[in-house]
Design a protein around this motif. Sequence first.
Motif, PDB file in Angstrom:
ATOM      1  N   THR A 357       5.779   1.444  -4.131  1.00  0.00           N
ATOM      2  CA  THR A 357       4.935   2.531  -3.984  1.00  0.00           C
ATOM      3  C   THR A 357       5.035   3.102  -2.665  1.00  0.00           C
ATOM      4  OG1 THR A 357       2.950   1.055  -3.312  1.00  0.00           O
ATOM      5  CG2 THR A 357       3.383   1.587  -5.659  1.00  0.00           C
ATOM      6  N   LYS A 358       4.817   4.504  -2.406  1.00  0.00           N
ATOM      7  CA  LYS A 358       4.890   5.344  -1.425  1.00  0.00           C
ATOM      8  C   LYS A 358       3.243   5.204  -0.708  1.00  0.00           C
ATOM      9  CE  LYS A 358       6.475   9.219  -2.825  1.00  0.00           C
ATOM     10  NZ  LYS A 358       7.029  10.540  -2.801  1.00  0.00           N
ATOM     11  N   LYS A 359       3.153   5.529   0.399  1.00  0.00           N
ATOM     12  CA  LYS A 359       1.696   5.620   0.987  1.00  0.00           C
ATOM     13  C   LYS A 359       0.952   6.547   0.218  1.00  0.00           C
ATOM     14  CE  LYS A 359       1.840   5.367   5.417  1.00  0.00           C
ATOM     15  NZ  LYS A 359       1.974   5.853   6.889  1.00  0.00           N
ATOM     16  N   SER A 360       1.366   7.629  -0.377  1.00  0.00           N
ATOM     17  CA  SER A 360       0.627   8.574  -1.140  1.00  0.00           C
ATOM     18  C   SER A 360       0.191   7.862  -2.559  1.00  0.00           C
ATOM     19  CB  SER A 360       1.174   9.816  -1.385  1.00  0.00           C
ATOM     20  OG  SER A 360       2.489   9.291  -2.400  1.00  0.00           O
ATOM     21  N   SER A 391       4.529   2.781   1.902  1.00  0.00           N
ATOM     22  CA  SER A 391       3.357   2.030   2.114  1.00  0.00           C
ATOM     23  C   SER A 391       3.531   0.513   2.613  1.00  0.00           C
ATOM     24  CB  SER A 391       2.697   1.544   0.827  1.00  0.00           C
ATOM     25  OG  SER A 391       3.600   0.850   0.148  1.00  0.00           O
ATOM     26  N   LEU A 392       2.571   0.236   3.381  1.00  0.00           N
ATOM     27  CA  LEU A 392       2.556  -1.326   3.994  1.00  0.00           C
ATOM     28  C   LEU A 392       3.078  -2.295   3.038  1.00  0.00           C
ATOM     29  CD1 LEU A 392      -0.161  -0.931   6.661  1.00  0.00           C
ATOM     30  CD2 LEU A 392       2.276  -0.437   7.072  1.00  0.00           C
ATOM     31  N   GLY A 420       5.513 -12.302   9.224  1.00  0.00           N
ATOM     32  CA  GLY A 420       4.345 -12.675   9.208  1.00  0.00           C
ATOM     33  C   GLY A 420       3.571 -11.941  10.184  1.00  0.00           C
ATOM     34  N   VAL A 421       4.250 -11.503  11.283  1.00  0.00           N
ATOM     35  CA  VAL A 421       3.647 -10.689  12.174  1.00  0.00           C
ATOM     36  C   VAL A 421       3.118  -9.143  11.565  1.00  0.00           C
ATOM     37  CG1 VAL A 421       3.910  -9.212  14.288  1.00  0.00           C
ATOM     38  CG2 VAL A 421       4.692 -11.344  14.333  1.00  0.00           C
ATOM     39  N   PHE A 422       4.246  -8.545  10.728  1.00  0.00           N
ATOM     40  CA  PHE A 422       4.037  -7.418   9.795  1.00  0.00           C
ATOM     41  C   PHE A 422       2.802  -7.572   8.831  1.00  0.00           C
ATOM     42  CE2 PHE A 422       4.677  -4.384   6.658  1.00  0.00           C
ATOM     43  CZ  PHE A 422       4.929  -3.282   7.160  1.00  0.00           C
ATOM     44  N   ALA A 423       2.767  -8.948   8.359  1.00  0.00           N
ATOM     45  CA  ALA A 423       1.860  -9.166   7.439  1.00  0.00           C
ATOM     46  C   ALA A 423       0.195  -9.105   7.898  1.00  0.00           C
ATOM     47  CB  ALA A 423       1.923 -10.547   6.701  1.00  0.00           C
ATOM     48  N   PHE A 424       0.385  -9.459   9.343  1.00  0.00           N
ATOM     49  CA  PHE A 424      -1.158  -9.176  10.066  1.00  0.00           C
ATOM     50  C   PHE A 424      -1.384  -7.795  10.243  1.00  0.00           C
ATOM     51  CE2 PHE A 424      -1.917 -13.701  10.888  1.00  0.00           C
ATOM     52  CZ  PHE A 424      -3.175 -13.649  11.551  1.00  0.00           C
ATOM     53  N   TYR A 425      -0.377  -7.141  10.592  1.00  0.00           N
ATOM     54  CA  TYR A 425      -0.504  -5.682  10.687  1.00  0.00           C
ATOM     55  C   TYR A 425      -0.953  -4.996   9.588  1.00  0.00           C
ATOM     56  CZ  TYR A 425       0.781  -0.698  11.436  1.00  0.00           C
ATOM     57  OH  TYR A 425       0.551   0.692  11.320  1.00  0.00           O
ATOM     58  N   ALA A 426      -0.385  -5.610   8.551  1.00  0.00           N
ATOM     59  CA  ALA A 426      -0.811  -4.933   7.086  1.00  0.00           C
ATOM     60  C   ALA A 426      -1.899  -5.177   6.486  1.00  0.00           C
ATOM     61  CB  ALA A 426       0.580  -5.000   6.025  1.00  0.00           C
ATOM     62  N   GLY A 427      -2.601  -6.142   7.200  1.00  0.00           N
ATOM     63  CA  GLY A 427      -3.921  -6.528   6.733  1.00  0.00           C
ATOM     64  C   GLY A 427      -3.833  -7.900   5.653  1.00  0.00           C
ATOM     65  N   LYS A 428      -2.738  -8.402   5.574  1.00  0.00           N
ATOM     66  CA  LYS A 428      -2.484  -9.454   4.844  1.00  0.00           C
ATOM     67  C   LYS A 428      -2.567 -10.975   5.875  1.00  0.00           C
ATOM     68  CE  LYS A 428       0.622  -6.883   1.558  1.00  0.00           C
ATOM     69  NZ  LYS A 428      -0.503  -7.060   0.568  1.00  0.00           N
ATOM     70  N   LYS A 429      -3.830 -11.179   6.228  1.00  0.00           N
ATOM     71  CA  LYS A 429      -3.805 -12.183   7.170  1.00  0.00           C
ATOM     72  C   LYS A 429      -3.431 -13.499   6.864  1.00  0.00           C
ATOM     73  CE  LYS A 429      -7.046  -9.631  10.558  1.00  0.00           C
ATOM     74  NZ  LYS A 429      -8.059  -9.562  11.280  1.00  0.00           N
ATOM     75  N   LYS A 430      -4.089 -13.967   5.651  1.00  0.00           N
ATOM     76  CA  LYS A 430      -3.560 -15.202   5.092  1.00  0.00           C
ATOM     77  C   LYS A 430      -2.123 -15.603   4.837  1.00  0.00           C
ATOM     78  CE  LYS A 430      -4.656 -18.420   1.147  1.00  0.00           C
ATOM     79  NZ  LYS A 430      -3.352 -18.874   0.981  1.00  0.00           N
ATOM     80  N   GLU A 431      -1.505 -14.443   4.222  1.00  0.00           N
ATOM     81  CA  GLU A 431      -0.204 -14.571   4.027  1.00  0.00           C
ATOM     82  C   GLU A 431       0.670 -14.699   5.383  1.00  0.00           C
ATOM     83  OE1 GLU A 431      -2.080 -12.602   2.884  1.00  0.00           O
ATOM     84  OE2 GLU A 431      -1.796 -11.993   0.831  1.00  0.00           O
ATOM     85  N   GLY A 432       0.094 -13.924   6.427  1.00  0.00           N
ATOM     86  CA  GLY A 432       1.011 -13.654   7.539  1.00  0.00           C
ATOM     87  C   GLY A 432       0.625 -15.185   8.493  1.00  0.00           C
ATOM     88  N   LEU A 433      -0.632 -15.649   8.432  1.00  0.00           N
ATOM     89  CA  LEU A 433      -0.616 -16.875   8.997  1.00  0.00           C
ATOM     90  C   LEU A 433      -0.059 -18.006   8.395  1.00  0.00           C
ATOM     91  CD1 LEU A 433      -2.208 -17.989  11.423  1.00  0.00           C
ATOM     92  CD2 LEU A 433      -4.322 -18.567  10.085  1.00  0.00           C
ATOM     93  N   ASP A 434      -0.114 -18.139   7.008  1.00  0.00           N
ATOM     94  CA  ASP A 434       0.944 -19.170   6.594  1.00  0.00           C
ATOM     95  C   ASP A 434       2.663 -19.042   6.932  1.00  0.00           C
ATOM     96  OD1 ASP A 434      -1.172 -20.079   5.057  1.00  0.00           O
ATOM     97  OD2 ASP A 434      -0.639 -18.776   3.278  1.00  0.00           O
TER      98      ASP A 434
END
Length: 460
Positions: A357-360, A391-392, A420-434
Motif C-alpha cells: 500500500t501507498k501512503k495514500s 507507507s511505513l 528494528g530501528v525502522f520498526a520503532f520509527y514506524a510505530g511497531k515498538k514490540k516488533e522493533g524491540l524483538d
Amino acid sequence: MIRKFCSLLVVPSLLLGLLASCDEKPKRQVKKPDGTEKKSLGSPDTRFVEARSQMINGHFAEAADALGAISAEPKIRQPLLNWIDFHQGLALMLAGKEDEAQLVFGKIETRGPFTTAGSDSQVATFFMKVATLLHSKEPIAPTEGKDYDKWSYEGIAVLAFAMKDWNLEKYDEATALFRQFTDVAPEKMVDWADGPEDLRKLKEMGDNFVNDYKLFVPANEALQAAKTPQEQNDAVEAAKAARAKMKLTTKMSNALDTQIADIGPKAKAMLAEMSKANAEEMAADAKAFGDAKEKRNDLLEKFQFTEARTAIMDPALKTEQARDEQTLLAKKTQWLANYKSQLVEDLAKKGYAAPFTKKSGDKVLGGVAQADDQQLTLKAVRIPLPWADVSLDAAYEMGTSFIQPDMPPDIAAFRKWHLGVFAFYAGKKKEGLDLLREAAKLRPVFKDELPLFENASGPY
C-alpha cells in the motif's frame, strides 16, 4: 550717766560676738565620688583562678592576656608565678599562637628553678623540665608523656605536649598525647584544676581538638580541590556543615572560616552569572534545535534519512543537554539511513513481488521492479513511485522479506538491528524491540545500544 552705761553695754556685746565667731570651726567639705576611682583587681591568686577558668571554658586569647597581666606584676610568690606563666603559654597554644607560647615558656626556663631544697624542689624541677621541652621548636614524642605522674599535678604536662605537637601539625603524635591525657586523674586538688569538673572540661577540650581536626581535614581538602564554581559552592556548603559541628574556635577553625568567606560569595556570584548565561543559551538552543527537529521530521516523512541527519546536526548547540539529544537523534537517523540504503540495494537486485500500500492507502498490486535513493519503479506499469509516497508498513514488510533464516549471524544481526530501528520509527515498538534484542544476541556491539530503545523515555 545714761550714755556711759549704754556704751558699757555695747562693748561687752561686741566682745561676745567676736568670741563667738572665733570659736566657730570651718565646715569640712566632703568630696563626692566622681565614679572614676579604680576598683581593686584582687589578689594574684584570685585572678589566676579566674583567668584559668576563662581558658578552661574556651576563651583562650582573653585568658592569655589576663594571665600575662598578672605575671607582669612585681613580687608574685613561687610557685604561683610559674603556674601563671605555664597557663599563659598553654592558653596561647590553645589559641594557635605557638611562637608566642614558646617565649612565655622561655621565661620559666630562663628564670631557673625557684628553689633547690624543701618540699617545693620537686615542683621547681618539674617546671624546668617542662618549660625546656615547650620552649624548644621541636615536637615532643608521645613517649615523653609517660614520664609524668598522671595521679598528680604533673599530668597537665601531657596536655601541653599534645598542644605543642598539634600546633606543629604533628597530628598523629598529638592524638596519642591527647589519649594519654584522658587517663590523667589527680588524687587531690591541683593548681590547674579545682576538681573533677575542671578536669572533665580539660579532657573534653582535648577530645574536641581531635574531633574538630577530623571534621576540618575533609572540608579543607574539598575546598582546595574544588575548581569549578559548582564544585566550590558544594565544598563551601560542606565546609559550613563541618564548621557548625566544631566545638572550638582555633587557628584551624578560623582558617576554615576564612576560606568559606572568601570562596563562598565568589562561587555563588559565578553560579548566578553562569545560570543567567545558561538560560540565554538554553533559549537560543531551544529555538535552533526546535527548527532542526522540525526539518528533520519533514525529511523523515519523505524517507530522506541522510538529509534528515544533516539537518539535525546543522545547528551548533551550546548546552550539554541539547548536544546530547542532538547526538542521539543523529545516531538513530543514521541507522534509518542505513536501513534505507540496504533496502534500496536489495530491491535493485531482487525486486519485490508482493502487493503493498501507498501512503495514500491505494494498493499497488504488481510489486517493485527496481529502486534507487529517490524512487521505486513499479513492475506493472513501469512508472516511478517516490519514496515519500510509500507507507511505513510497506517499507517494513519489504525489509522483513529480505531477512533469510540461513543468513550468516553477522549479516542477519545487521539487518535485524536496522529493521528494528525502522520498526520503532514506524510505530511497531514490540516488533522493533524483538528484532533489536535478537540482533544484540548475534552481535555484542549492538548490546550496548539496546538501552536507547528499552528506555521508552528517550527521544526517537
